[in-house]
Design a protein around this motif. Structure first.
Motif, mmCIF file in Angstrom:
data_model
loop_
_atom_site.group_PDB
_atom_site.id
_atom_site.type_symbol
_atom_site.label_atom_id
_atom_site.label_comp_id
_atom_site.label_asym_id
_atom_site.label_seq_id
_atom_site.Cartn_x
_atom_site.Cartn_y
_atom_site.Cartn_z
ATOM 1 N N VAL A 20 0.857 -1.190 0.000
ATOM 2 C CA VAL A 20 0.000 0.000 0.000
ATOM 3 C C VAL A 20 0.893 1.238 0.000
ATOM 4 N N LYS A 22 -0.061 4.147 -1.621
ATOM 5 C CA LYS A 22 -0.869 5.381 -1.598
ATOM 6 C C LYS A 22 -2.004 5.188 -0.602
ATOM 7 N N PRO A 23 -1.684 5.279 0.674
ATOM 8 C CA PRO A 23 -2.686 4.959 1.697
ATOM 9 C C PRO A 23 -3.940 5.814 1.600
ATOM 10 N N GLY A 24 -3.778 7.066 1.161
ATOM 11 C CA GLY A 24 -4.938 7.957 1.061
ATOM 12 C C GLY A 24 -5.989 7.414 0.106
ATOM 13 N N LYS A 25 -5.523 6.667 -0.881
ATOM 14 C CA LYS A 25 -6.462 6.158 -1.901
ATOM 15 C C LYS A 25 -6.876 4.720 -1.621
ATOM 16 N N PHE A 26 -6.367 4.153 -0.544
ATOM 17 C CA PHE A 26 -6.598 2.729 -0.297
ATOM 18 C C PHE A 26 -8.052 2.442 0.103
ATOM 19 N N ARG A 27 -8.620 1.405 -0.501
ATOM 20 C CA ARG A 27 -9.936 0.904 -0.098
ATOM 21 C C ARG A 27 -9.857 -0.617 -0.077
ATOM 22 N N ASP A 237 -9.695 -1.564 7.201
ATOM 23 C CA ASP A 237 -9.645 -0.542 6.155
ATOM 24 C C ASP A 237 -9.079 0.780 6.714
ATOM 25 N N ALA A 238 -9.628 1.218 7.838
ATOM 26 C CA ALA A 238 -9.183 2.486 8.443
ATOM 27 C C ALA A 238 -7.738 2.374 8.927
ATOM 28 N N ARG A 241 -5.202 2.451 6.027
ATOM 29 C CA ARG A 241 -5.098 3.805 5.476
ATOM 30 C C ARG A 241 -4.253 4.706 6.387
ATOM 31 N N SER A 244 -0.122 2.913 6.938
ATOM 32 C CA SER A 244 0.804 2.446 5.911
ATOM 33 C C SER A 244 1.751 3.591 5.588
#
Ligand code: ATP
Ligand code: MG
Length: 302
Positions: A20, A22-27, A237-238, A241, A244
């Motif tokens: 991961v 790009k944690p900001g974009k992770f889903r 999920d949280a 994000r 990472s």
């Protein structure tokens, strides 16, 4: 055994795919637990060969890590039950000298552990330099099971005014600071979430019930946790994000096919160790003279 540059490059690419960055974009919902990069069951044999070569290579790297005695490595494993943590750890680490590797499993905390801050018990178990430490569950339980079941938080004896709705964000922040601190001290951290699907977990639980040699692995409590599946997925999920980072990335590893899970984890560990420029310590001229004298004395004696 020598491993080609190409094999190392392939491991690096495989690892990068599941890291991961790009944690900001992770889903989490975008990650397919059944992903095998398009390979079907026919690839299992080849995957086993690749894993064996990877395990050999890992053993070489670990010997250098140990000899050099500068860096330490911490591998964190988190997952829902039956995702394959134990099997993955066993297979990936199978070639490693047991003296250079320390595995710790973290269960429900004891009374003594609850009397301390939440990083205390894992902190006592950190690997030494030159070693690979493995956490089978970790301080991340503090933002997973403890978040899903508030009763665990109540047992932590925190002063009430410190328990606010910010507590999870505060814990992420503390964990990030702690991991940055460790990395600045020469400890390389890699974190693995073995992403199993709810359907595959059901299949594996049923196997545990039907196969007498697997009965011991089944616990009613694990089955109860299935009822909280969505809460756990939200917590994962949280968490991923928020925690990472470059120095301590999460890998979200597809876990519905064990052969693939193991390959990805092995690739990620190799990639991490390859980044350290490990080498056996150089012997200086004085030491060489000492060795030559010792050899001479040995040959001259009986
Ligand atoms: P196994 O493969 O043997 O089942 P396991 O890691 O699932 O291994 P268990 O003894 O079954 O081990 O479960 C440990 C339990 O302890 C898990 O449900 C986990 O969520 C819980 N646990 C771990 N850390 C904490 C914590 N800090 N607070 C509360 N519960 C925790
Ligand atoms: Mg369990």
């Amino acid at each position: 055994m020598g491993v080609s540059e190409k094999a190392i490059e392939r491991a690096s690419k495989l690892a990068a795919r599941y890291r991961v960055d790009k944690p900001g974009k992770f889903r989490l919902k975008d990650c397919d637990p059944d992903d095998t990069m398009g390979f079907g069951p026919e690839a299992k044999g080849r995957a086993a060969e690749l894993l064996a070569a990877g395990v050999d290579h890992l053993a070489d790297l670990q010997e250098k890590l140990y000899a050099q005695d500068r860096w330490g490595v911490l591998l964190v494993f988190q997952a829902m039950d039956a995702a394959g943590k134990d099997g993955t750890i066993k297979h990936v680490m199978s070639g490693i000298n047991p003296q250079g590797c320390q595995v710790h499993s973290f269960k429900s905390p004891s009374a003594e552990e609850l009397d301390h801050d939440f990083l205390w018990r894992t902190n006592c178990r950190l690997p030494e330099r030159g070693r690979i430490g493995i956490f089978n569950r970790s301080y991340y339980e503090e933002v997973l099971v403890v978040r899903v079941h508030r009763a665990f938080l109540d047992k932590q004896k925190l002063p009430p005014k410190l328990v606010t709705k910010e507590i999870w964000d505060e814990r992420y922040e503390d964990i990030n600071a702690y991991e940055r601190y460790l990395s600045r001290n020469g400890f390389v951290i890699r974190k693995f979430f073995l992403n199993v699907s709810r359907g595959e977990q059901k299949k594996r639980f049923l196997e545990r019930l039907e196969n007498p040699s697997k009965n011991w692995k089944f616990s009613l409590a694990d089955a109860d946790e299935r009822g909280f599946w969505n809460d756990y997925m939200d917590a994962y999920d949280a968490m991923i994000r928020a925690t990472s980072t470059r120095h301590a990335p999460w890998y979200v590893v597809p876990a519905d096919n064990k052969w693939f899970t193991r390959l990805v984890v092995a690739a990620a560990v190799i990639d991490a160790l390859e980044g350290l420029d490990l080498a056996f310590p150089k012997v200086d001229a004085a030491k060489l003279r000492e060795l030559a004298a010792a050899k001479k004395a040995l040959l001259a004696g009986k």
